[in-house]
Design a protein around this motif. Structure first.
Motif, PDB file in Angstrom:
ATOM      1  N   GLN A  64      65.581 -12.567  39.950  1.00  0.00           N
ATOM      2  CA  GLN A  64      65.648 -14.094  40.904  1.00  0.00           C
ATOM      3  C   GLN A  64      64.628 -14.546  41.365  1.00  0.00           C
ATOM      4  OE1 GLN A  64      67.325 -11.327  44.258  1.00  0.00           O
ATOM      5  NE2 GLN A  64      64.773 -11.238  45.357  1.00  0.00           N
ATOM      6  N   ALA A  65      64.218 -16.009  42.419  1.00  0.00           N
ATOM      7  CA  ALA A  65      63.610 -16.379  42.075  1.00  0.00           C
ATOM      8  C   ALA A  65      63.252 -16.040  43.856  1.00  0.00           C
ATOM      9  CB  ALA A  65      64.159 -18.285  42.813  1.00  0.00           C
ATOM     10  N   THR A  68      65.439 -16.206  46.395  1.00  0.00           N
ATOM     11  CA  THR A  68      66.832 -16.262  46.802  1.00  0.00           C
ATOM     12  C   THR A  68      67.272 -15.810  47.909  1.00  0.00           C
ATOM     13  OG1 THR A  68      67.221 -16.032  43.997  1.00  0.00           O
ATOM     14  CG2 THR A  68      68.296 -15.096  45.486  1.00  0.00           C
ATOM     15  N   GLY A  76      69.364 -18.552  42.625  1.00  0.00           N
ATOM     16  CA  GLY A  76      68.135 -18.219  41.190  1.00  0.00           C
ATOM     17  C   GLY A  76      68.171 -16.867  41.163  1.00  0.00           C
TER      18      GLY A  76
END
Length: 187
Positions: A64-65, A68, A76
């Protein structure tokens, strides 16, 4: 000449019996359609069970970013899936295959999942064959269309489309059951 015709007929019948896609099917979830322009066409109807919750989820977040968790669409997030495909919507329905691959949240303004999955079948003449689906799934739309971009086995060199309709969704967990109606052109 009559003997040659008889030999040809016997060889042709033996070859047809050796090709699984030429044999009769007795499957509720798959139907061979009349060929369009001589190319085999198959319609597949099955249910995709995507379970994110519980002790044994079939899809898990693998990346994930940093933003997120703050995004309403989980932009993400990337998930890896090994989801069962069944004949009916019930989780106890006959297993016909598995959807394996990944999908990720690719939209910031709506729930849009970019999907790259192999739908591998384990039932009937399609056992050991698969179709590949890659495209955008706008998950909140009532009907979504995804491209079939390839396949293996009976579905070698497949192309076509998959229509997805959410049968059931739990917003608290993200668990979903999705009905698929797939038209596949193959060789």
């Amino acid at each position: 000449m009559a003997k040659l015709a008889l030999v040809f007929l016997i060889i042709s019948m033996a070859m047809a019996m050796a090709m699984p896609w030429a044999q009769a099917q007795d499957l509720n979830w798959a139907k061979r359609l009349d060929s369009a322009g001589g190319q085999p066409t198959t319609n597949l109807r099955f249910f995709f069970h995507d379970t994110l919750s519980g002790k044994n989820p079939s899809a898990v977040r693998i990346a994930q970013a940093s933003q997120t968790d703050k995004s309403p669409t989980l932009f993400g997030a990337v998930l890896m899936a090994d989801d069962p495909l069944t004949e009916g919507p019930e989780p106890t329905s006959k297993l016909v295959g598995r959807a394996q691959g990944l999908y990720g949240s690719a939209c910031q303004q709506e729930l849009g999942l970019i999907m790259a999955l192999s739908y591998s079948f384990s039932d009937g003449i399609y056992k050991g064959s698969s179709i590949s689906v890659a495209g955008m799934n706008r998950a909140l739309n009532p009907v979504r269309e995804l491209p079939v971009v390839g396949g293996t086995g009976v579905f070698r060199m497949a192309r076509g489309y998959a229509e997805a309709r959410t049968h059931w969704f739990d917003p608290a967990t993200g668990d979903a059951i999705v009905a698929y109606n797939v038209t596949v052109f193959h060789y």
